[in-house]
Design a protein around this motif. Structure first.
Motif, short mmCIF file in Angstrom:
data_model
loop_
_atom_site.label_atom_id
_atom_site.label_comp_id
_atom_site.label_asym_id
_atom_site.label_seq_id
_atom_site.Cartn_x
_atom_site.Cartn_y
_atom_site.Cartn_z
N UNK A 18 0.84 -1.19 0.00
CA UNK A 18 0.00 0.00 0.00
C UNK A 18 0.87 1.24 0.00
N UNK A 19 0.36 2.27 -0.65
CA UNK A 19 1.11 3.52 -0.69
C UNK A 19 0.88 4.29 0.59
N UNK A 24 6.58 9.84 9.07
CA UNK A 24 7.30 9.58 10.31
C UNK A 24 6.50 8.69 11.23
N UNK A 25 5.24 8.41 10.87
CA UNK A 25 4.43 7.52 11.70
C UNK A 25 4.87 6.08 11.46
N UNK A 26 4.34 5.17 12.27
CA UNK A 26 4.82 3.80 12.21
C UNK A 26 3.70 2.85 11.83
N UNK A 27 4.10 1.69 11.37
CA UNK A 27 3.14 0.71 10.89
C UNK A 27 3.04 -0.47 11.86
N UNK A 166 4.86 -0.35 15.61
CA UNK A 166 5.85 0.72 15.50
C UNK A 166 6.93 0.47 14.47
N UNK A 167 6.60 -0.26 13.41
CA UNK A 167 7.60 -0.53 12.37
C UNK A 167 7.79 0.69 11.46
N UNK A 168 9.04 1.01 11.13
CA UNK A 168 9.27 2.09 10.15
C UNK A 168 8.81 1.64 8.77
N UNK A 198 0.39 2.15 8.13
CA UNK A 198 -0.38 1.02 7.68
C UNK A 198 -0.53 -0.05 8.77
N UNK A 199 -1.63 -0.80 8.70
CA UNK A 199 -1.75 -2.02 9.50
C UNK A 199 -1.96 -3.17 8.53
#
Ligand SMILES: [Cu+2]
Length: 225
Positions: A18-19, A24-27, A166-168, A198-199
């Motif tokens: 996904x785009x 700076x947020x995390x997945x 919290x993955x980059x 994204x999740x």
């Protein structure tokens, strides 16, 4: 959910990154793992190796925290401990009898003298790889410290689920290893791309042939170990 449907979802998740704008947020990511017979695979070590994006910018710190591998009822507890490179691991002995913990693995050779309680300082693990633990007194005691070259790692629960938060953003190679593998090499399960916020949920199947689960040792009550 049928196996076919799980497979379609897994393939879509792998093929359709996904785009996501780089904010700076995390997945977040959850992976449902299963063995070759489609049953849930518990205690599976899962590593996410960054291939690009923010995740690949990570630099391992010199020290990566304190971890514990206990000895309870003549067994290592947990059976498998996954740690990052640089981890310091304590080996307390919670049994009444003494143990003598050692490893001959190239990733970390060490030997602690016969002891009870918490006698030795933590052991540092500075090289990635699998470290097989034994006890010189009790041959049936076998445990594992899996030293992950990546800071993004986890272990599946009893339902086969492993969760990351919290993955980059970036692309990752997914590798896995279990004590039930016949060898020490991890298996590559696939790859994925994660957007910044994204999740994602995946179902992945281990293809490696597995040994049967080790029988859980049961010690008679009333005996003091
Ligand atoms: Cu022992």
């Amino acid at each position: 959910m049928t196996r076919r449907r799980r497979l379609i979802i897994a393939v879509c998740a792998l093929l359709l990154p996904l785009l996501g704008a780089s904010t700076g947020a995390a997945a977040d990511l959850q992976i449902l793992t299963s063995g070759p017979d489609a049953s849930p695979l518990a205690g599976l070590v899962v590593l996410l190796l960054a291939q690009g994006g923010k995740a690949a910018e990570y630099k391992a710190p010199a020290s990566a925290g304190n971890w514990v591998m206990d000895q309870v009822d003549l067994q290592f507890e947990p059976e498998v401990l996954v740690v990052p490179v640089g981890a310091r691991v304590s080996f307390p002995n919670s049994d009444v009898v003494a143990h003598q913990v050692y490893s001959f693995s190239p990733a970390r050779r060490f030997s602690l003298g016969l002891y009870r309680g918490q006698r030795y300082p933590p052991v540092d693990f500075t090289k990635p790889g699998l470290v097989v633990l034994g006890c010189n007194i009790h041959d049936s005691m076998v445990g594992y410290v899996y030293v992950s070259e990546s800071p993004y790692f986890g272990k599946s629960d009893a339902t086969g689920l492993v969760q990351f938060s919290g993955l980059p953003a970036g692309s990752y190679l997914i590798k896995a290893w279990s004590p039930r593998f016949k060898g020490e090499e991890p298996e590559t399960l696939g790859q994925l791309s994660l957007g910044a916020t994204e999740t994602q949920s995946l179902s992945l199947t281990v293809r490696s042939a597995l040994r049967p689960p080790a029988p859980k040792l049961v010690h008679p009550k009333g005996l003091h170990y």
